[in-house]
Design a protein around this motif. Structure first.
Motif, PDB file in Angstrom:
ATOM      1  N   ILE A 176       0.812  -1.223   0.000  1.00  0.00           N
ATOM      2  CA  ILE A 176       0.000   0.000   0.000  1.00  0.00           C
ATOM      3  C   ILE A 176       0.844   1.270   0.000  1.00  0.00           C
ATOM      4  O   ILE A 176       0.293   2.371  -0.016  1.00  0.00           O
ATOM      5  CB  ILE A 176      -1.004   0.018   1.176  1.00  0.00           C
ATOM      6  CG1 ILE A 176      -0.279   0.033   2.527  1.00  0.00           C
ATOM      7  CG2 ILE A 176      -1.935  -1.186   1.079  1.00  0.00           C
ATOM      8  CD1 ILE A 176      -1.242   0.105   3.717  1.00  0.00           C
ATOM      9  N   GLY A 177       2.152   1.121  -0.039  1.00  0.00           N
ATOM     10  CA  GLY A 177       3.023   2.287  -0.131  1.00  0.00           C
ATOM     11  C   GLY A 177       2.713   3.200  -1.303  1.00  0.00           C
ATOM     12  O   GLY A 177       2.760   4.431  -1.152  1.00  0.00           O
ATOM     13  N   PRO A 178       2.386   2.655  -2.486  1.00  0.00           N
ATOM     14  CA  PRO A 178       2.092   3.535  -3.618  1.00  0.00           C
ATOM     15  C   PRO A 178       0.931   4.496  -3.376  1.00  0.00           C
ATOM     16  O   PRO A 178       0.790   5.492  -4.090  1.00  0.00           O
ATOM     17  CB  PRO A 178       1.756   2.540  -4.744  1.00  0.00           C
ATOM     18  CG  PRO A 178       2.545   1.316  -4.393  1.00  0.00           C
ATOM     19  CD  PRO A 178       2.464   1.240  -2.898  1.00  0.00           C
ATOM     20  N   HIS A 179       0.109   4.202  -2.371  1.00  0.00           N
ATOM     21  CA  HIS A 179      -1.016   5.091  -2.042  1.00  0.00           C
ATOM     22  C   HIS A 179      -0.635   6.103  -0.960  1.00  0.00           C
ATOM     23  O   HIS A 179      -1.513   6.772  -0.405  1.00  0.00           O
ATOM     24  CB  HIS A 179      -2.204   4.248  -1.573  1.00  0.00           C
ATOM     25  CG  HIS A 179      -2.679   3.267  -2.599  1.00  0.00           C
ATOM     26  ND1 HIS A 179      -3.406   3.649  -3.711  1.00  0.00           N
ATOM     27  CD2 HIS A 179      -2.497   1.917  -2.688  1.00  0.00           C
ATOM     28  CE1 HIS A 179      -3.670   2.573  -4.443  1.00  0.00           C
ATOM     29  NE2 HIS A 179      -3.140   1.521  -3.849  1.00  0.00           N
ATOM     30  N   GLN A 180       0.670   6.217  -0.678  1.00  0.00           N
ATOM     31  CA  GLN A 180       1.179   7.150   0.335  1.00  0.00           C
ATOM     32  C   GLN A 180       0.662   6.815   1.738  1.00  0.00           C
ATOM     33  O   GLN A 180       0.422   7.706   2.567  1.00  0.00           O
ATOM     34  CB  GLN A 180       0.864   8.597  -0.042  1.00  0.00           C
ATOM     35  CG  GLN A 180       1.400   9.011  -1.404  1.00  0.00           C
ATOM     36  CD  GLN A 180       2.897   8.696  -1.569  1.00  0.00           C
ATOM     37  OE1 GLN A 180       3.710   9.125  -0.751  1.00  0.00           O
ATOM     38  NE2 GLN A 180       3.239   7.952  -2.601  1.00  0.00           N
ATOM     39  N   ILE A 181       0.517   5.527   1.985  1.00  0.00           N
ATOM     40  CA  ILE A 181       0.161   5.027   3.314  1.00  0.00           C
ATOM     41  C   ILE A 181       1.413   4.384   3.907  1.00  0.00           C
ATOM     42  O   ILE A 181       1.969   3.464   3.311  1.00  0.00           O
ATOM     43  CB  ILE A 181      -0.981   3.996   3.236  1.00  0.00           C
ATOM     44  CG1 ILE A 181      -2.209   4.606   2.557  1.00  0.00           C
ATOM     45  CG2 ILE A 181      -1.332   3.483   4.639  1.00  0.00           C
ATOM     46  CD1 ILE A 181      -3.277   3.573   2.199  1.00  0.00           C
ATOM     47  N   THR A 182       1.851   4.883   5.035  1.00  0.00           N
ATOM     48  CA  THR A 182       3.025   4.312   5.678  1.00  0.00           C
ATOM     49  C   THR A 182       2.602   3.257   6.691  1.00  0.00           C
ATOM     50  O   THR A 182       1.535   3.349   7.296  1.00  0.00           O
ATOM     51  CB  THR A 182       3.868   5.390   6.385  1.00  0.00           C
ATOM     52  OG1 THR A 182       3.137   5.931   7.486  1.00  0.00           O
ATOM     53  CG2 THR A 182       4.261   6.490   5.417  1.00  0.00           C
ATOM     54  N   VAL A 183       3.453   2.256   6.865  1.00  0.00           N
ATOM     55  CA  VAL A 183       3.203   1.164   7.808  1.00  0.00           C
ATOM     56  C   VAL A 183       4.473   0.960   8.622  1.00  0.00           C
ATOM     57  O   VAL A 183       5.528   0.639   8.070  1.00  0.00           O
ATOM     58  CB  VAL A 183       2.844  -0.140   7.077  1.00  0.00           C
ATOM     59  CG1 VAL A 183       2.504  -1.246   8.089  1.00  0.00           C
ATOM     60  CG2 VAL A 183       1.667   0.069   6.114  1.00  0.00           C
ATOM     61  N   ASN A 184       4.382   1.168   9.930  1.00  0.00           N
ATOM     62  CA  ASN A 184       5.545   1.042  10.799  1.00  0.00           C
ATOM     63  C   ASN A 184       5.174   0.335  12.096  1.00  0.00           C
ATOM     64  O   ASN A 184       3.994   0.201  12.424  1.00  0.00           O
ATOM     65  CB  ASN A 184       6.115   2.428  11.117  1.00  0.00           C
ATOM     66  CG  ASN A 184       6.746   3.093   9.909  1.00  0.00           C
ATOM     67  OD1 ASN A 184       7.782   2.659   9.418  1.00  0.00           O
ATOM     68  ND2 ASN A 184       6.103   4.141   9.409  1.00  0.00           N
ATOM     69  N   GLN A 185       6.216  -0.090  12.807  1.00  0.00           N
ATOM     70  CA  GLN A 185       6.019  -0.743  14.093  1.00  0.00           C
ATOM     71  C   GLN A 185       6.858  -0.049  15.162  1.00  0.00           C
ATOM     72  O   GLN A 185       8.003   0.323  14.914  1.00  0.00           O
ATOM     73  CB  GLN A 185       6.441  -2.209  14.018  1.00  0.00           C
ATOM     74  CG  GLN A 185       5.642  -3.028  13.019  1.00  0.00           C
ATOM     75  CD  GLN A 185       6.253  -4.400  12.830  1.00  0.00           C
ATOM     76  OE1 GLN A 185       6.108  -5.282  13.677  1.00  0.00           O
ATOM     77  NE2 GLN A 185       6.942  -4.588  11.724  1.00  0.00           N
ATOM     78  N   VAL A 186       6.261   0.092  16.330  1.00  0.00           N
ATOM     79  CA  VAL A 186       6.972   0.599  17.505  1.00  0.00           C
ATOM     80  C   VAL A 186       7.129  -0.578  18.463  1.00  0.00           C
ATOM     81  O   VAL A 186       6.160  -1.264  18.781  1.00  0.00           O
ATOM     82  CB  VAL A 186       6.188   1.741  18.178  1.00  0.00           C
ATOM     83  CG1 VAL A 186       6.898   2.200  19.453  1.00  0.00           C
ATOM     84  CG2 VAL A 186       6.016   2.906  17.211  1.00  0.00           C
ATOM     85  N   PHE A 234       8.133   9.946   5.047  1.00  0.00           N
ATOM     86  CA  PHE A 234       9.003   9.110   4.220  1.00  0.00           C
ATOM     87  C   PHE A 234       9.602   7.959   5.018  1.00  0.00           C
ATOM     88  O   PHE A 234      10.627   7.384   4.652  1.00  0.00           O
ATOM     89  CB  PHE A 234      10.111   9.967   3.590  1.00  0.00           C
ATOM     90  CG  PHE A 234      10.709   9.370   2.340  1.00  0.00           C
ATOM     91  CD1 PHE A 234       9.912   9.029   1.254  1.00  0.00           C
ATOM     92  CD2 PHE A 234      12.072   9.145   2.243  1.00  0.00           C
ATOM     93  CE1 PHE A 234      10.458   8.478   0.108  1.00  0.00           C
ATOM     94  CE2 PHE A 234      12.637   8.593   1.098  1.00  0.00           C
ATOM     95  CZ  PHE A 234      11.820   8.257   0.025  1.00  0.00           C
ATOM     96  N   VAL A 235       8.941   7.600   6.130  1.00  0.00           N
ATOM     97  CA  VAL A 235       9.368   6.483   6.973  1.00  0.00           C
ATOM     98  C   VAL A 235       8.316   5.390   6.864  1.00  0.00           C
ATOM     99  O   VAL A 235       7.157   5.600   7.220  1.00  0.00           O
ATOM    100  CB  VAL A 235       9.520   6.912   8.447  1.00  0.00           C
ATOM    101  CG1 VAL A 235       9.926   5.721   9.309  1.00  0.00           C
ATOM    102  CG2 VAL A 235      10.514   8.048   8.585  1.00  0.00           C
ATOM    103  N   SER A 236       8.711   4.226   6.346  1.00  0.00           N
ATOM    104  CA  SER A 236       7.751   3.136   6.219  1.00  0.00           C
ATOM    105  C   SER A 236       8.475   1.796   6.255  1.00  0.00           C
ATOM    106  O   SER A 236       9.666   1.702   5.938  1.00  0.00           O
ATOM    107  CB  SER A 236       6.944   3.255   4.918  1.00  0.00           C
ATOM    108  OG  SER A 236       5.816   2.401   4.949  1.00  0.00           O
ATOM    109  N   GLY A 237       7.755   0.772   6.673  1.00  0.00           N
ATOM    110  CA  GLY A 237       8.305  -0.574   6.728  1.00  0.00           C
ATOM    111  C   GLY A 237       9.286  -0.798   7.860  1.00  0.00           C
ATOM    112  O   GLY A 237      10.054  -1.758   7.832  1.00  0.00           O
ATOM    113  N   GLN A 238       9.234   0.060   8.882  1.00  0.00           N
ATOM    114  CA  GLN A 238      10.253   0.018   9.928  1.00  0.00           C
ATOM    115  C   GLN A 238       9.758  -0.627  11.228  1.00  0.00           C
ATOM    116  O   GLN A 238       8.596  -0.484  11.607  1.00  0.00           O
ATOM    117  CB  GLN A 238      10.751   1.435  10.229  1.00  0.00           C
ATOM    118  CG  GLN A 238      11.333   2.140   9.023  1.00  0.00           C
ATOM    119  CD  GLN A 238      12.446   1.347   8.368  1.00  0.00           C
ATOM    120  OE1 GLN A 238      13.439   0.988   9.011  1.00  0.00           O
ATOM    121  NE2 GLN A 238      12.290   1.060   7.078  1.00  0.00           N
TER     122      GLN A 238
END
Length: 251
Positions: A176-186, A234-238
């Motif tokens: 879903i990154g191409p839709h400018q949705i970021t996905v991250n984990q804390v 610009f932070v995603s997949g982390q």
């Protein structure tokens, strides 16, 4: 530089727990409207909702079982009807269980961790991401754990669930990154909490942390607010450890 979340709507699962309450309050403090998910503690959810409304943001409490597809879809419909479609999801809820060794651990514990760690994230994405795609952006933040890197004795069910969650969210970040949705984990360390005070029993743990102390729920909430904001666009997949350096993801 301030974190400004005005005009955004966050849904926090497990919002009545200690971490959840800190995240809800912090997101509201940054200007976001907040939907507080709870499973059983309606009174605490309503109290927290009233507190945030008094700060001038819109807020609501929403009940549901995050391991059940029908409940999550009902949550989506109720939140959307009252507040709109959330563009910030914080998947924080998890089933609690008694830890023991692999040889002694009840199979139900593994199933519960799969449902609350893996399946929750799948079902939440399926329910809420389509509206984010239509909006042209969004944030998904999963609450993982330092245990996923420690693999210590008695952690197996918890680690299995959280490592599965990690895999799902990394794949989702690419999809879903191409839709400018970021996905991250804390990934919190062993934080100070109501149930686990910072007493002498925690001394050995503190001594192994580079900062020589344990963190608080506010430390986690601060990272969540950052990831929810435009500052982290610009932070995603982390997988981001908030553990005082106790665990250090490697390159």
């Amino acid at each position: 530089m301030n974190i400004d979340l005005r005009g955004h709507l966050a849904l926090v699962t497990g919002g009545t727990g200690q971490l959840g309450r800190a995240m809800c309050r912090t997101l509201a403090g940054c200007g976001a409207d907040v939907a507080v998910h709870y499973h059983r503690d309606a009174a605490k959810a309503e109290e927290l909702t009233a507190e945030m409304q008094a700060q001038g943001v819109r807020a609501m409490a929403i009940q549901g079982d995050v391991t059940a597809e029908a409940d999550i879809r009902a949550m989506r419909d109720a939140v959307t009807a009252q507040l709109g479609a959330p563009d910030i999801l914080v998947n924080n809820a998890v089933i609690q269980y008694a830890w023991t060794t692999v040889l002694e651990q009840d199979i139900a514990a593994y199933e519960g961790q799969f449902r609350s760690s893996v399946l929750q994230n799948v079902l939440m994405a399926q329910a809420f991401v389509p509206a984010m795609i239509a909006r042209g952006g969004g944030r998904i933040i999963g609450i993982n754990t330092e245990c996923a890197m420690q693999n210590a004795p008695t952690q197996s069910a918890y680690v299995a669930g959280k490592r599965g969650m990690d895999g799902v969210l990394r794949v989702l970040a690419r999809e879903i990154g191409p839709h400018q949705i970021t996905v991250n984990q804390v990934a919190p360390g062993w934080m100070i909490s109501e149930n686990v005070p910072d007493d002498e029993q925690a001394a050995a743990y503190r001594e192994g942390v580079p900062l020589l102390r344990r963190g608080t729920a506010q430390d986690i909430a601060n990272m969540v607010a950052f990831l929810a904001s435009d500052l982290a666009a610009f932070v995603s997949g982390q997988y981001i450890s908030v553990s005082g350096g106790n665990v250090m993801p490697t390159i």
